[in-house]
Scaffold this active site. Sequence first.
Site, short mmCIF file in Angstrom:
data_model
loop_
_atom_site.label_atom_id
_atom_site.label_comp_id
_atom_site.label_asym_id
_atom_site.label_seq_id
_atom_site.Cartn_x
_atom_site.Cartn_y
_atom_site.Cartn_z
N GLU A 158 -9.62 9.65 -5.10
CA GLU A 158 -9.67 10.60 -6.04
C GLU A 158 -11.08 11.05 -6.14
OE1 GLU A 158 -8.03 9.19 -9.52
OE2 GLU A 158 -8.67 7.22 -9.31
N ARG B 299 -0.40 0.64 -12.76
CA ARG B 299 -1.95 1.20 -12.63
C ARG B 299 -2.93 0.40 -13.21
NH1 ARG B 299 -4.47 7.38 -12.56
NH2 ARG B 299 -4.02 7.20 -14.65
N HIS C 187 -5.49 5.13 -18.37
CA HIS C 187 -5.86 6.27 -19.28
C HIS C 187 -4.67 6.09 -20.58
CE1 HIS C 187 -8.90 8.19 -17.20
NE2 HIS C 187 -8.07 8.29 -16.03
N ASP D 241 0.63 -12.28 -12.09
CA ASP D 241 1.31 -13.43 -12.92
C ASP D 241 2.33 -13.08 -13.52
OD1 ASP D 241 -0.40 -15.14 -11.28
OD2 ASP D 241 -1.30 -15.91 -12.81
#
Length: 266
Positions: A152, A73, A48, A87
């Site tokens: 969620e 995230r 977000h 990586d």
Amino acid sequence: MKMPHNAFKAALTQNEPQYGIWAGFATGYASEIVAGLGYDWMLIDGEHAPNTVPSILAQLQAVAPYSTAPVVRAVTGDAVLIKQLLDVGVQTLMVPMVESAEQARALVHAMRYPPHGIRGVGGGLTRATRWDAVPDYLNTAHEELCLIVQVESRKGVENVEAIAAVEGVHAVFIGPADLSTGLGHINNPSHPQVQEKIRHAVEATLAAGKICGILAPAEDDARRYLSWGCQFVAVGIDISLLRQAAQANLARYRDTPNAPAPSRTY
């Protein structure tokens, strides 16, 4: 050169609360400020917040000298994106909206090299290997990687037992905002039905022998979830904390007639 140590993964084995903070400003400068505050972990948000792989890399580099452990995230569980994130040095990865054991297994495969997965080999091109300075990285990388799946949604909660049981999933993180919205209780995670689903997800995760985490900026919520068994809890969001502090600061002057000018401290 040794494999970089994953302090967050190690801390999860200590059975002690780990207090975290959301980092949403998407800059190394702001993340470094947060990393120096003493939180156990920080979430660099690629879902977000307006982050890209290069901006996440910049934040990982900025917070590396500090004790606060970075968790990243991803915006999606896409295997190609996961490869890029690993990586550049992400060791603890959180993936949103996981709703099935099959999806969780695919994420595990994306984080592991063949024959146990599908992660591509970057070798000397990658920060994760310290540009080929880490001996035997291909065979040992999984030892310091940590996968957190987010539950969620209604479907995710329905399948949480199977999701948590997947080998290679280290922790389950509950998202109260999306869960409450999906259950028809928009902006109301405190609704009894939502709380019931959250507690079920926590208990199912613990029953599977996995660690559970949650986002809980409100103190009463955080303490309740800790009492239910959540071990790593995000107790603040940097953007929200800035906004709240700035509002409170302005209100001291707007709401007080003839207030003195603030003293200069710079």
